[in-house]
Enzyme design. Structure first.
Site, PDB file in Angstrom:
ATOM      1  N   SER A 128       0.557   9.023  -4.757  1.00 25.70           N
ATOM      2  CA  SER A 128       0.360   7.587  -4.597  1.00 25.70           C
ATOM      3  C   SER A 128      -0.745   7.139  -5.535  1.00 25.70           C
ATOM      4  O   SER A 128      -1.666   7.918  -5.852  1.00 25.70           O
ATOM      5  CB  SER A 128      -0.033   7.263  -3.152  1.00 25.70           C
ATOM      6  OG  SER A 128      -0.542   5.943  -3.044  1.00 25.70           O
ATOM      7  N   TYR A 141      -4.731   8.836   4.373  1.00 25.20           N
ATOM      8  CA  TYR A 141      -3.550   8.884   3.507  1.00 25.20           C
ATOM      9  C   TYR A 141      -3.957   9.099   2.053  1.00 25.20           C
ATOM     10  O   TYR A 141      -3.402   9.960   1.359  1.00 25.20           O
ATOM     11  CB  TYR A 141      -2.764   7.582   3.655  1.00 25.20           C
ATOM     12  CG  TYR A 141      -1.592   7.444   2.712  1.00 25.20           C
ATOM     13  CD1 TYR A 141      -0.392   8.087   2.989  1.00 25.20           C
ATOM     14  CD2 TYR A 141      -1.678   6.650   1.572  1.00 25.20           C
ATOM     15  CE1 TYR A 141       0.698   7.949   2.131  1.00 25.20           C
ATOM     16  CE2 TYR A 141      -0.605   6.511   0.714  1.00 25.20           C
ATOM     17  CZ  TYR A 141       0.576   7.161   0.994  1.00 25.20           C
ATOM     18  OH  TYR A 141       1.647   7.035   0.142  1.00 25.20           O
TER      19      TYR A 141
END
Length: 242
Positions: A128, A141
Site C-alpha cells: 500500500s 495497517y
C-alpha cells in the site's frame, strides 16, 4: 501480450472473493490461468474456491492440500482497522500482522517448495502507499504493509537462485468496498470521496482492474527480469502526498 499468456499455469490468489483479489483472479483466468481463489468466503468465478482463515496454519494447509502445482501466488487478502498507534488494541495489531504479513509467509511455505522443485515461479504481494507515509488513522495497517515490503525484498533475494521472483504492488486509493466503507464513516461519503480524489494527480481513484493489469504483467514472462521490486500504482500520489 497474448490473452493466453498464463495458459497451463495455476495461480493461487488470496482475498479472491472481492475487491482487488477478485479482479486479479478474473484477469488471470482471462489470460488462461487455472485460478484457485482463497478467502473467508467462497470466491466466485474461479476454477477452484477454497475457504481459509490466513491466521490459521491448519486452514492454510488444508486449503492447499490436493491443489497441485502452483506457479503463481498472489497475496491480496488484507485486514485493516481504523485507529492510531495507541488507540489500536495490541490484539488488533497482532491480528492485522497475522493476516497481512504472516499470512503471506504461510502461503509461501505452502507453495515455494513446489516452485523450487519445478525450477521457478512468481510471487506477488499487495502492499500500500501507506507503507511509505505516516498514517495516523491506519497505524497497524500501514506498519504491516511496511513489513510486507521488507518481506518482498528478503524473499526475492532468498528465492532468486531458484528462479522464483517476488514483487509487490503498492496501490493508493482503489475503489473497493473497503474504501467506500471508510468514506461512509465520515458522515459525508461524497465529500470524502471528492477529497480523496484530489490526493491523486491523475484525478481519479484507482480501479481493481488497474491493479489486475499490473499483476498480470508481473506474474507473466514479460517480467522475467524483475524481482524484489515495489511497484507504485497510485495515480501519481507518491509524487506529492496531499
Amino acid at each position: 501480450m497474448s490473452d493466453s499468456e498464463l495458459a497451463g499455469r495455476t495461480a493461487l490468489v488470496s482475498g479472491a472473493a472481492s475487491g482487488i483479489g477478485a479482479a486479479i483472479a478474473r484477469r488471470f483466468r482471462a489470460a488462461g490461468a487455472r485460478v484457485c481463489g482463497l478467502d473467508l468466503a467462497p470466491a466466485q468465478g474461479v476454477d477452484v474456491a477454497r475457504v481459509a482463515d490466513l491466521r490459521s496454519d491448519g486452514d492454510v494447509e488444508s486449503a492447499l492440500a490436493r491443489l497441485g502445482e502452483v506457479d503463481i501466488l498472489v497475496h491480496a487478502a488484507a485486514l485493516s482497522l481504523h485507529g492510531g498507534t495507541i488507540d489500536t488494541a495490541p490484539a488488533d495489531w497482532a491480528d492485522i500482522y497475522d493476516v497481512n504479513v504472516v499470512g503471506a509467509v504461510r502461503l509461501m511455505r505452502g507453495v515455494v517448495p513446489g516452485m523450487r522443485a519445478r525450477g521457478g515461479g512468481s510471487i506477488l504481494l499487495l502492499s500500500s502507499i501507506n507503507a511509505q507515509f505516516a498514517a495516523p488513522t491506519l497505524a497497524a495497517y500501514a506498519a504491516s504493509k511496511s513489513a510486507v515490503e521488507s518481506l518482498t525484498r528478503t524473499a526475492a533475494l532468498e528465492f532468486a537462485p531458484y528462479a522464483i521472483r517476488v514483487n509487490a504492488i503498492a496501490p493508493a486509493s482503489v475503489d473497493t468496498p473497503l474504501l467506500r466503507e471508510s468514506f461512509d464513516r465520515t458522515g459525508d461519503p461524497e465529500a470524502a470521496r471528492a477529497a480523496n480524489i484530489l490526493r491523486h494527480p491523475l484525478g481519479r481513484l484507482g480501479m481493481p482492474e488497474d491493479v489486475a493489469e499490473l499483476a498480470l504483467f508481473l506474474a507473466s514472462d514479460r517480467a522475467s527480469w524483475i524481482t524484489g521490486a515495489i511497484h507504485p500504482l497510485d495515480g501519481g500520489a507518491h509524487v506529492t502526498r496531499r
